[in-house]
Scaffold this active site. Structure first.
Site, PDB file in Angstrom:
ATOM      1  N   GLU A  91      46.955  40.018  41.145  1.00  0.00           N
ATOM      2  CA  GLU A  91      47.047  38.844  40.257  1.00  0.00           C
ATOM      3  C   GLU A  91      47.988  39.143  39.086  1.00  0.00           C
ATOM      4  O   GLU A  91      48.869  38.356  38.738  1.00  0.00           O
ATOM      5  CB  GLU A  91      45.661  38.477  39.707  1.00  0.00           C
ATOM      6  N   HIS A 147      22.023  21.515  24.177  1.00  0.00           N
ATOM      7  CA  HIS A 147      22.105  20.159  24.740  1.00  0.00           C
ATOM      8  C   HIS A 147      22.507  20.197  26.204  1.00  0.00           C
ATOM      9  O   HIS A 147      22.927  19.176  26.755  1.00  0.00           O
ATOM     10  CB  HIS A 147      23.090  19.324  23.924  1.00  0.00           C
ATOM     11  N   GLU A 154      29.338  44.181  36.544  1.00  0.00           N
ATOM     12  CA  GLU A 154      30.154  45.121  37.327  1.00  0.00           C
ATOM     13  C   GLU A 154      29.552  46.530  37.213  1.00  0.00           C
ATOM     14  O   GLU A 154      29.733  47.361  38.105  1.00  0.00           O
ATOM     15  CB  GLU A 154      31.610  45.097  36.831  1.00  0.00           C
ATOM     16  N   GLY A 168      37.915  50.318  33.035  1.00  0.00           N
ATOM     17  CA  GLY A 168      38.596  49.060  32.703  1.00  0.00           C
ATOM     18  C   GLY A 168      37.756  48.162  31.801  1.00  0.00           C
ATOM     19  O   GLY A 168      38.249  47.621  30.810  1.00  0.00           O
TER      20      GLY A 168
END
Ligand code: F6P
Length: 528
Positions: free
Chosen positions: A200, A371, A340, A254
């Site tokens: 990505e 709400h 994770e 990470g």
């Protein structure tokens, strides 16, 4: 049946709301860094405290914390230390990872990042045509996105650097919006990826480079691209030079990396002094977890409590509700940090774990969540532990309005605890035609929550809050004897995405299950 399981069964029959006394609240309110944390609305009494303490002692939690801070290779499936705490340590601190001293390299890289951030902020660092940088776009995903995105949002009142955007999704619309209206000559692109292999991130980075090169040419990449990564060789292959590369180390996971060069967007947003305060807040929590006694140790106590709620009370989720609009990304950040880390079904030796482990972490800022989903928290068929995170002072806007925000947080914790009995509800009103509304308007109460109070959401308070969760997750993982520091569960989907991309391009669905093959065929027929 274990003592803790028996206690869960016994205590679940008791009205927690009857336990409340000023002495109880005083003894169960902990101070950790700038946070006052009230645990008195939990199923903690003498017996459960003793049993949780005993569990921690049997699991050797004190020694485990020592080993963690000594940089022992606790991430055993990847053969690495877990030493992100070094990223916020000070000169003179004695930090090792896997037997090697690390502070010299850590301080050198931190200084490089801080100095570069200051050059961008001051305008000393210019684009290829001599323009000042006005927009910074961080391209990264998971731990290379969520931490900096959350922290830059949380510290919006301290943000006095250039405009910052975050692009994570490979969905092209994410990058499209970040580039919309940007002038390439005034834009800096940060490519953040620990491994520099994440598809990505690399796809978005290539698209951003094409966008830049189209108007400024190849030579401009050096002034407009920087990389944050542990993989210097892969960064070089991509075409970003060593001067523009800010490193860190494989012993910084990470999802624990926002203290490292991955924090460059935070540094650019808030500057050197505020970023160092952020690190100092985390260091406060590092000292706390190493020195506080069990009853006062916030990460240890909450780690044990949450492990117990999941394991023996079978509570499958935890709600995180920040009463601070700037913390809207905190639940998403904690989802990665927690899920994770603790979403594992085998122990450190690879044996199946015979009880539930990681919980689903979710939430939205209050008052908005009230709400939307608070109906279920108050009257749903099961209770969910709730964290209320509440700064007492507004950093932006009117304090009188902020007081109403705080009042709402306090009221929700009170309502969850105290509830309302059926007779009271019945006496208040009846429904159409005299319908008995008692059961509908009853609140069972005795629903646990934690109140995190701090004076204001400063960099120091944020640093301490995040480090608290890191250590709380460590404790939970240790009690369950699982490795909280690997993430093999993301690998299969990554591999299958590559083969699905190939099938979408070629139409070859050999080896695909019938459902996936049919979906691929449908998309090929129906896409433009
Ligand atoms: O796919 C999960 C993951 O490996 C996370 O653990 C990590 O934070 C994210 O991908 C991004 O990885 P990288 O920083 O190497 O691009």
């Amino acid at each position: 049946m274990s003592t803790l399981k028996a206690l869960a069964a016994e205590l679940s029959q008791q009205p927690l709301s009857n336990w409340m006394t000023p002495e109880r609240t005083q003894s169960l309110t902990l101070q950790a860094g700038p946070w006052r944390v009230d645990l008195s609305k939990h199923y903690l009494n003498e017996a459960s405290m003793a049993a949780l303490k005993q569990w921690c002692s049997e699991r050797g939690i004190d020694q485990a914390i020592k080993d963690l801070f000594a940089g022992k290779p606790l991430n055993l499936t990847e053969g690495r230390a877990v030493m992100h705490m070094a990223m916020r340590a000070e000169a003179g601190d004695d930090c090792h990872a896997d037997g090697e001293p690390v502070m010299r390299d850590v301080l050198r890289e931190r200084e490089r990042c801080l100095a570069f951030a200051e050059r961008v902020r001051s305008g000393e660092h210019r684009g290829a045509t001599g323009e000042r940088i006005e927009r910074v776009i961080n391209i990264g995903i998971g731990g290379s996105d969520l931490g900096p995105r959350m922290a830059v949002g949380a510290l919006a009142p301290d943000h006095n650097g250039p405009d910052l955007r975050f692009v994570a999704n490979v969905d092209p619309s994410d990058l499209y919006h970040a580039l919309e209206g940007a002038d390439p000559a005034k834009t800096l692109i940060i490519v953040a990826s620990k491994t520099f292999t994440t598809i990505e991130t690399l796809t978005n980075a290539r698209a951003a480079r094409e966008w830049l090169v189209a108007s400024l040419g190849d030579a401009a990449v050096a002034d407009h691209f920087v990389a944050l990564s542990t993989a210097a060789d892969k960064v070089a292959e991509f075409g970003i030079g060593a001067e523009q590369t800010f490193g860190f180390w494989d012993w910084v996971g990470g999802r624990y990396s926002l203290w490292s060069s991955i924090g460059l967007p935070i540094m650019i947003a808030i500057g050197r002094d505020a970023f160092c305060e952020f690190l100092a807040g985390a260091r406060d929590m590092d000292q706390h977890v190493q020195s506080a006694a069990f009853e006062q140790n916030l990460p240890v106590l909450m780690g044990a409590l949450y492990a117990w709620y999941r394991q023996d009370w079978d509570k499958p989720s935890v709600a995180v509700i920040p009463y601070d609009q700037h913390l809207s990304e905190l639940p998403a950040y904690l989802q990665q940090a927690d899920m994770e880390s603790l979403g594992k079904r085998v122990d450190r030796e690879g044996n199946p774990i015979d009880h539930p482990t990681g919980a689903v972490v979710w939430g939205e800022p209050g008052t908005n969540g009230q709400h939307a989903f608070f109906q279920l928290l108050h009257q749903g068929s099961d209770w969910i532990p709730v964290e209320f995170i509440v700064p007492a002072n507004a950093r932006l806007g009117a304090q009188s309005q902020h007081d109403l925000l705080v009042a709402n947080a306090l009221a929700q914790g009170e309502a969850l605890l105290v509830g309302k009995d059926t007779d009271t509800a019945r006496a208040e009103m009846s429904g159409p035609g005299g319908l008995d509304l008692g059961p509908h308007r009853t609140f069972p109460g005795s629903r646990p929550s934690t109140l995190f109070l701090t004076e204001a959401m400063t960099p120091r308070a944020l640093g301490a809050l995040i480090a608290f969760h890191e250590h709380r997750i460590f404790v939970q993982g240790w009690l369950w004897n699982l490795n909280a520091y690997d993430q093999w569960g993301v690998e299969l989907g990554k591999a299958l995405a590559l083969s699905a991309a190939d099938a979408l391009a070629t139409g070859n669905t050999d080896g695909k299950d019938a459902s996936t093959a049919a979906a691929i065929a449908w998309v090929r027929e129906n896409r433009g």
